[in-house]
Design an enzyme around this catalytic site. Structure first.
Site, PDB file in Angstrom:
ATOM      1  N   GLU A 238      -4.639  -1.923  -1.782  1.00  0.00           N
ATOM      2  CA  GLU A 238      -4.006  -0.629  -1.944  1.00  0.00           C
ATOM      3  C   GLU A 238      -3.487  -0.071  -0.621  1.00  0.00           C
ATOM      4  OE1 GLU A 238      -3.391   0.217  -4.846  1.00  0.00           O
ATOM      5  OE2 GLU A 238      -4.831  -0.973  -5.983  1.00  0.00           O
ATOM      6  N   CYS A 239      -2.353   0.612  -0.707  1.00  0.00           N
ATOM      7  CA  CYS A 239      -1.752   1.213   0.482  1.00  0.00           C
ATOM      8  C   CYS A 239      -2.180   2.655   0.693  1.00  0.00           C
ATOM      9  CB  CYS A 239      -0.224   1.164   0.394  1.00  0.00           C
ATOM     10  SG  CYS A 239       0.457   2.194  -0.933  1.00  0.00           S
ATOM     11  N   GLY A 240      -2.935   3.188  -0.267  1.00  0.00           N
ATOM     12  CA  GLY A 240      -3.404   4.556  -0.145  1.00  0.00           C
ATOM     13  C   GLY A 240      -2.804   5.499  -1.159  1.00  0.00           C
TER      14      GLY A 240
END
Length: 246
Positions: A238-240
Site C-alpha cells: 500500500e502507498c498510504g
C-alpha cells in the site's frame, strides 16, 4: 432506505458504527456491482468522487461508474513520477470519456524533493513511507477537503494482495464513506469485462506489468511472484491512500 449522513454516524460509538457498517455491507454484498454503485449514488451523501491510478485495470471501475454518473469527479494523484505510458493513457481516456479529471500534486516539486531529501524511494521503508506521505497521502487529503467529498469510490480488490483480503465493500476512511464496488472481482472477471465492453487496457500490460505505480517503485511481474511483490521492491503493497480505514 434513506440517505446516510456521515456526521450523524460519527456521533455514534464504535460498536454502533460497526453494527451499521456490518448491516450495510451484508446488504450490498448481495447486489451486483452495478447495483452497488447505484445504491451508493442514491443513498450515500454528495459530493461523490472516485479515485483512479489509471493503472493496468483501472479502466474497469472507471467505465462502471461513469456509465451511471458521467460527470463524477475523478481524482488523480500525480506524483510526477508516473510512467510516460500512464500519462499518455490518462490523456487518451480523458478525451475518450470526457472525464471530469481532478489532478492533485504535492506542494513540493519532484526536483525540489530530490534536492532536499535525495531519492527517498532508495532509503528503505522509512524513505518510501515519507515519499508516499508527501506525494500521495497529503495531496489526497487536500483533494478530499477541497472537493468537499463525502463518498469516495475506489477500485481495490481482495485478490490483489494480502493487505486487501479483509476489506469491506463499505467503510469509513478519512471521515468519508468509502465504497469498493469491485472488491470481490477476480482477474478473470476483469478480463471478461474488458473484452465484453471493448475497453482499452494500459499499454504496459503487454510488457509484463500486472500493477502500475511510480516508475521507480514498480517492477515487471515475473513468474512465481505475487502481484503485490511488484510494488515498492516487495517491502510493502500500500502507498498510504488506502490504509488506516476505520
Amino acid at each position: 432506505m434513506s440517505k446516510f449522513n456521515i456526521k450523524n454516524i460519527e456521533l455514534l460509538n464504535s460498536q454502533e458504527k460497526n453494527d451499521i457498517l456490518s448491516e450495510l455491507n451484508l446488504l450490498i454484498s448481495n447486489y451486483s456491482t452495478e447495483e452497488r454503485i447505484s445504491w451508493a449514488l442514491r443513498n450515500l451523501p454528495c459530493t461523490h468522487v472516485m479515485s483512479s491510478s489509471f493503472g493496468i485495470q483501472s479502466v474497469v471501475l472507471l467505465h462502471l461508474i461513469i456509465t451511471q454518473k458521467p460527470d463524477i469527479p475523478v481524482i488523480l494523484i500525480d506524483t510526477g513520477y508516473l510512467f510516460p505510458q500512464t500519462y499518455n493513457f490518462i490523456d487518451f481516456l480523458m478525451k475518450k470519456f470526457n472525464l471530469n479529471l481532478q489532478i492533485f500534486r504535492s506542494k513540493i516539486s519532484p526536483a525540489w524533493q530530490e534536492a532536499r531529501y535525495g531519492q527517498l524511494w532508495t532509503k528503505g521503508i522509512k524513505g518510501i513511507n515519507f515519499y508516499n506521505s508527501i506525494n500521495k497521502v497529503q495531496p489526497m487529503n487536500f483533494a478530499l477537503k477541497n472537493l468537499s467529498v463525502q463518498t469516495w469510490f475506489a477500485g481495490l480488490r481482495r485478490d490483489q494482495s494480502k493487505s486487501r483480503k479483509l476489506l469491506s465493500f463499505l467503510s469509513i476512511q478519512k471521515r468519508v464513506f468509502k465504497v469498493l464496488p469491485i472488491l470481490d472481482w477476480s482477474n478473470d472477471k476483469i478480463a471478461e469485462y474488458l473484452k465484453i465492453n471493448n475497453l482499452d487496457i494500459h499499454p504496459l500490460s503487454k510488457e509484463g506489468y500486472s500493477s502500475i505505480g511510480d516508475i521507480h517503485t514498480t517492477s515487471k511481474h515475473i513468474s512465481g511472484m505475487l502481484e503485490e511483490e511488484t510494488r515498492f521492491f516487495g517491502l510493502k503493497r500500500e502507498c498510504g491512500l488506502h490504509e488506516n480505514e476505520i
